[in-house]
Design a protein around this motif. Structure first.
Motif, PDB file in Angstrom:
ATOM      1  N   MET A   1       0.828  -1.195   0.000  1.00 22.66           N
ATOM      2  CA  MET A   1       0.000   0.000   0.000  1.00 22.66           C
ATOM      3  C   MET A   1       0.873   1.259   0.000  1.00 22.66           C
ATOM      4  O   MET A   1       0.539   2.229  -0.653  1.00 22.66           O
ATOM      5  CB  MET A   1      -0.915  -0.026   1.231  1.00 22.66           C
ATOM      6  CG  MET A   1      -2.236   0.628   0.969  1.00 22.66           C
ATOM      7  SD  MET A   1      -3.556   0.223   2.136  1.00 22.66           S
ATOM      8  CE  MET A   1      -2.985   0.853   3.664  1.00 22.66           C
TER       9      MET A   1
ATOM     10  N   GLN B   1       3.623   1.674  -1.431  1.00 26.06           N
ATOM     11  CA  GLN B   1       4.123   1.919  -2.789  1.00 26.06           C
ATOM     12  C   GLN B   1       3.126   2.765  -3.597  1.00 26.06           C
ATOM     13  O   GLN B   1       3.531   3.628  -4.362  1.00 26.06           O
ATOM     14  CB  GLN B   1       4.386   0.587  -3.490  1.00 26.06           C
ATOM     15  CG  GLN B   1       4.989   0.769  -4.867  1.00 26.06           C
ATOM     16  CD  GLN B   1       5.235  -0.552  -5.576  1.00 26.06           C
ATOM     17  OE1 GLN B   1       4.932  -1.621  -5.055  1.00 26.06           O
ATOM     18  NE2 GLN B   1       5.772  -0.467  -6.778  1.00 26.06           N
ATOM     19  N   VAL B   2       1.831   2.536  -3.391  1.00 23.25           N
ATOM     20  CA  VAL B   2       0.800   3.324  -4.080  1.00 23.25           C
ATOM     21  C   VAL B   2       0.921   4.795  -3.661  1.00 23.25           C
ATOM     22  O   VAL B   2       0.878   5.700  -4.499  1.00 23.25           O
ATOM     23  CB  VAL B   2      -0.619   2.776  -3.772  1.00 23.25           C
ATOM     24  CG1 VAL B   2      -1.692   3.693  -4.339  1.00 23.25           C
ATOM     25  CG2 VAL B   2      -0.771   1.365  -4.326  1.00 23.25           C
TER      26      VAL B   2
ATOM     27  N   THR C   1       4.195   6.327  -5.137  1.00 23.41           N
ATOM     28  CA  THR C   1       4.047   6.583  -6.576  1.00 23.41           C
ATOM     29  C   THR C   1       3.189   7.818  -6.810  1.00 23.41           C
ATOM     30  O   THR C   1       3.527   8.668  -7.645  1.00 23.41           O
ATOM     31  CB  THR C   1       3.407   5.355  -7.270  1.00 23.41           C
ATOM     32  OG1 THR C   1       4.225   4.217  -7.030  1.00 23.41           O
ATOM     33  CG2 THR C   1       3.277   5.581  -8.766  1.00 23.41           C
TER      34      THR C   1
ATOM     35  N   ASP D   1      -6.242   7.452  -9.985  1.00 25.23           N
ATOM     36  CA  ASP D   1      -5.469   6.256 -10.335  1.00 25.23           C
ATOM     37  C   ASP D   1      -5.016   5.494  -9.080  1.00 25.23           C
ATOM     38  O   ASP D   1      -5.067   4.264  -9.036  1.00 25.23           O
ATOM     39  CB  ASP D   1      -4.242   6.622 -11.176  1.00 25.23           C
ATOM     40  CG  ASP D   1      -4.618   7.161 -12.555  1.00 25.23           C
ATOM     41  OD1 ASP D   1      -5.785   6.996 -12.976  1.00 25.23           O
ATOM     42  OD2 ASP D   1      -3.735   7.754 -13.211  1.00 25.23           O
ATOM     43  N   ALA D   2      -4.563   6.247  -8.064  1.00 21.95           N
ATOM     44  CA  ALA D   2      -4.102   5.615  -6.822  1.00 21.95           C
ATOM     45  C   ALA D   2      -5.247   4.882  -6.126  1.00 21.95           C
ATOM     46  O   ALA D   2      -5.075   3.748  -5.646  1.00 21.95           O
ATOM     47  CB  ALA D   2      -3.494   6.661  -5.889  1.00 21.95           C
TER      48      ALA D   2
ATOM     49  N   LYS E   1      -5.988   1.688  -7.864  1.00 18.97           N
ATOM     50  CA  LYS E   1      -5.012   0.649  -7.519  1.00 18.97           C
ATOM     51  C   LYS E   1      -5.345   0.031  -6.165  1.00 18.97           C
ATOM     52  O   LYS E   1      -5.234  -1.192  -5.986  1.00 18.97           O
ATOM     53  CB  LYS E   1      -3.593   1.237  -7.499  1.00 18.97           C
ATOM     54  CG  LYS E   1      -3.023   1.489  -8.860  1.00 18.97           C
ATOM     55  CD  LYS E   1      -1.638   2.094  -8.783  1.00 18.97           C
ATOM     56  CE  LYS E   1      -1.164   2.493 -10.168  1.00 18.97           C
ATOM     57  NZ  LYS E   1       0.027   3.327 -10.124  1.00 18.97           N
ATOM     58  N   LEU E   2      -5.742   0.873  -5.209  1.00 18.58           N
ATOM     59  CA  LEU E   2      -6.115   0.358  -3.885  1.00 18.58           C
ATOM     60  C   LEU E   2      -7.342  -0.554  -3.991  1.00 18.58           C
ATOM     61  O   LEU E   2      -7.395  -1.618  -3.352  1.00 18.58           O
ATOM     62  CB  LEU E   2      -6.392   1.513  -2.917  1.00 18.58           C
ATOM     63  CG  LEU E   2      -5.186   2.344  -2.482  1.00 18.58           C
ATOM     64  CD1 LEU E   2      -5.639   3.565  -1.685  1.00 18.58           C
ATOM     65  CD2 LEU E   2      -4.208   1.507  -1.685  1.00 18.58           C
TER      66      LEU E   2
ATOM     67  N   VAL F   1      -4.598   8.865   0.568  1.00 17.89           N
ATOM     68  CA  VAL F   1      -4.456   9.406  -0.785  1.00 17.89           C
ATOM     69  C   VAL F   1      -5.109  10.788  -0.865  1.00 17.89           C
ATOM     70  O   VAL F   1      -4.572  11.715  -1.474  1.00 17.89           O
ATOM     71  CB  VAL F   1      -5.052   8.438  -1.845  1.00 17.89           C
ATOM     72  CG1 VAL F   1      -5.164   9.108  -3.205  1.00 17.89           C
ATOM     73  CG2 VAL F   1      -4.206   7.175  -1.948  1.00 17.89           C
TER      74      VAL F   1
END
Length: 184
Positions: free
Chosen positions: A1, A3-4, A7, A133-134, A137-138, A159
């Protein structure tokens, strides 16, 4: 998580860097070497930035002096400046090129301030897109059972915090540039 989050922060930081570079190219009545950053000179068939061909210095706040290392490049540099959209006519004395920045009119200042706001808004849209986008991904991580429902909720909140921080930074950059433009 994590890493999200990392990024997303990295991408948002790049977005702010692009915004900062765009603002550097907007002239605020003062001479700045950054206004030449986007200008490329045809140097023996290779597009070359002026800063790689000449010494660029500011003189008396409103004058930009370009002193080419190779005097034979003075004409191509002059042509590139004239072809650009900076709106200043270069003066060539055979050894150096001078760009004299006239004071901005009130109307021009308001137009530039509006451009600054527009660029900030575009950056904020990009930042929000990175947020979307984040979060996607989650949600995919949740769907793939890599994280729990609680982790997803906490991740979405984190986020959003990151997004709010970078939107605020974009607004601060815009406010600083607008103040610079509007001061006389």
């Amino acid at each position: 998580m994590q890493q999200v989050f990392d990024t997303a922060k990295e991408k948002m930081e790049k977005t702010l860097k692009v915004l900062h570079n765009e603002y550097a190219g907007i002239r605020a009545g003062r001479a700045s070497a950054a206004i030449l950053d986007k200008i490329q000179v045809d140097y023996y068939g290779v597009p070359t930035p002026i800063q790689q061909m000449a010494a660029v210095s500011v003189q008396e706040g409103r004058n930009l002096i370009i002193q080419p290392w190779d005097v034979s490049t003075i004409k191509p540099i002059e042509k590139a400046i004239q072809a650009s959209d900076i709106g200043i006519n270069p003066m060539n004395d055979g050894k150096v090129i001078r760009l004299i920045f006239p004071p901005l009119t009130e109307e021009k200042r308001k137009a530039l301030a509006k451009d600054v706001s527009h660029l900030a808004e575009e950056s904020k849209v990009a930042i929000r897109s990175i947020r979307r986008d984040a979060i996607e991904k989650l949600k995919k991580m949740k769907k793939d059972s890599e994280i729990t429902e609680d982790d997803l909720h906490e991740g979405e909140e984190e986020v959003q915090k990151i997004t709010d921080e970078y939107v605020k930074k974009a607004d601060e950059l815009a406010a600083t540039k607008q103040d610079e433009i509007m001061e006389i």
